[in-house]
Scaffold this active site. Structure first.
Site, PDB file in Angstrom:
ATOM      1  CD  GLU A 136      -5.518  -2.901  -6.544  1.00  0.00           C
ATOM      2  OE1 GLU A 136      -6.696  -2.979  -6.155  1.00  0.00           O
ATOM      3  OE2 GLU A 136      -4.610  -3.649  -6.123  1.00  0.00           O
ATOM      4  CG  ASP A 186      -9.813  -1.924  -6.946  1.00  0.00           C
ATOM      5  OD1 ASP A 186     -10.917  -2.466  -7.175  1.00  0.00           O
ATOM      6  OD2 ASP A 186      -9.316  -1.882  -5.816  1.00  0.00           O
ATOM      7  CE  LYS A 195     -10.599  -4.958  -4.529  1.00  0.00           C
ATOM      8  NZ  LYS A 195     -10.218  -3.707  -3.821  1.00  0.00           N
ATOM      9  CG  ASP A 227      -4.104  -0.831  -3.858  1.00  0.00           C
ATOM     10  OD1 ASP A 227      -4.444   0.151  -4.557  1.00  0.00           O
ATOM     11  OD2 ASP A 227      -4.921  -1.509  -3.214  1.00  0.00           O
ATOM     12  CE  LYS A 283      -4.151  -1.876   0.371  1.00  0.00           C
ATOM     13  NZ  LYS A 283      -5.240  -1.674  -0.601  1.00  0.00           N
TER      14      LYS A 283
END
Length: 364
Positions: free
Chosen positions: A218, A243, A267, A190, A162
């Site tokens: 991402e 995403d 997702k 991400d 992250k």
């Protein structure tokens, strides 16, 4: 097998360590659990977390959407008429994707139970074993390096790091982690919408020039900034994954037409359930675009449903980010899906194979 009732519960599971991203910090997974009951005595299970900063859904909205809108539409419906039930769920209310996903996966669970087969076999089959990455929360550099090394020791071969808090520190974070795990694990970044398009290009060029090889980056920019996503994709070697920019099939088609991303992240909490997830996988397969299947910060009930989808669509879903249960202090759910750090397997049981949920608080 007809639907006779939908009951709801709350399941709270503490995390091993706080989950930190550019958008939020979380200490406990809190899922709304859906139990769809039938006249045959079978129960289907689904679940959804509150992810207000991404889907806009909170616990109260999930509960009310299910109780006041979705439940009245599906009561009395025959599980054998799966497509009809899915149309009812998806068409009875706008957005509310997490609520739809929780009910829909419970219906799919029942459909597979009806035919006495694991869900992934009903969805098309596959090898019932996958390997997930694990998330490294944004933190001080030394802490992130230590967390990364610990993850490698546990057997994880892919780390989702992250970033998105501070561009300069982000670059140093990634360099330090890469130096520590090079040759031992792949790194995915991400940014959780934390960068601008120019910041992303700058950061990725700095990392690429320094010899850092990333598997992907991402959602570096805001969800609505498709032009920014395209700007980055055209200017860096690192594959770019959409995403938050890709909720459903229509958004995915737009991204593909714009050539705004290289990979799509599926997702269930964004797609509203399994049916649209499968549509997205099929669209991407047609266009030769890879997919990842991921999860919000959610427990093993809903992640188990995503595991079944991943196995059934392994030809196009080539990357797995289903580490929610691995981040938890314990797993209160007994099911046919076994989460063992990086390795996830499915045992041969009907549907999702859920037999027990410890600590479930039934909602009045």
């Amino acid at each position: 097998m007809k639907i006779t009732d939908i009951r709801l519960g709350m399941l709270r599971v503490p995390l091993k360590t706080p989950f930190k991203t550019a958008l939020r910090t979380v200490n406990t997974i809190e899922d709304i659990v859906v139990m769809v009951e039938t006249d045959s005595g079978h129960t289907g299970y689904g679940a959804a977390p509150a992810t207000a900063v991404i889907t806009g859904d909170i616990h109260g909205s999930i509960i009310e959407a299910i109780r006041t809108v979705i439940k009245p539409k599906v009561l009395g419906q025959d599980i054998a008429d799966l497509n009809h039930i899915i149309r009812l769920i998806q068409g009875c209310i706008m957005k509310n994707y997490s609520a739809k996903a929780a009910v829909e996966m419970a219906v799919y669970d029942l459909f597979a139970q009806l035919y006495q087969a694991p869900l992934y076999k009903i969805l098309g089959g596959g090898v019932p074993k996958i390997t997930t990455d694990i998330t490294i929360s944004v933190d001080y550099i030394d802490k992130m390096v230590a967390d990364s090394l610990h993850a490698v020791e546990r057997g994880f071969e892919t780390l989702k790091v992250k970033v998105g808090k501070d561009i300069g520190v982000d670059i140093e974070r990634v360099k330090a982690i890469y130096a520590a795990v090079e040759g031992k694990a792949l790194i995915r970044l991400d940014a959780n919408q934390g960068w601008t398009a120019k910041e992303a290009v700058y950061a990725l060029h700095k990392l690429e020039d320094a010899g850092v090889r990333l598997e992907l980056v991402e959602q570096p920019v805001k969800a609505y900034d498709l032009e920014g996503l395209k700007y980055i994709t055209e200017r860096v070697h690192t594959p770019v994954m959409a995403d938050e920019s890709s909720f459903g099939p229509r958004e995915v088609i737009d991204l593909i037409k714009m050539r705004a991303a290289d990979i799509i992240n599926i997702k269930l909490m964004k797609t509203g359930g399994i049916a649209n997830a499968i549509k997205i996988a099929d669209i991407c397969s047609f266009y030769d675009m890879q997919c990842m299947i991921g999860c919000m910060l959610e427990g093993s009930i809903s992640v188990a449903a995503a595991v079944h989808v991943a196995v059934a669509k392994s030809d196009v879903i080539t990357k797995i980010d289903l580490d929610g249960p691995s981040l938890c202090l314990y797993d209160p759910v007994k099911s046919s899906v076994r989460f063992n750090d990086a390795d996830i397997t499915i045992e041969d049981a009907p549907g999702l194979g859920i037999t027990e949920i410890d600590g479930l608080e039934l909602l009045p």
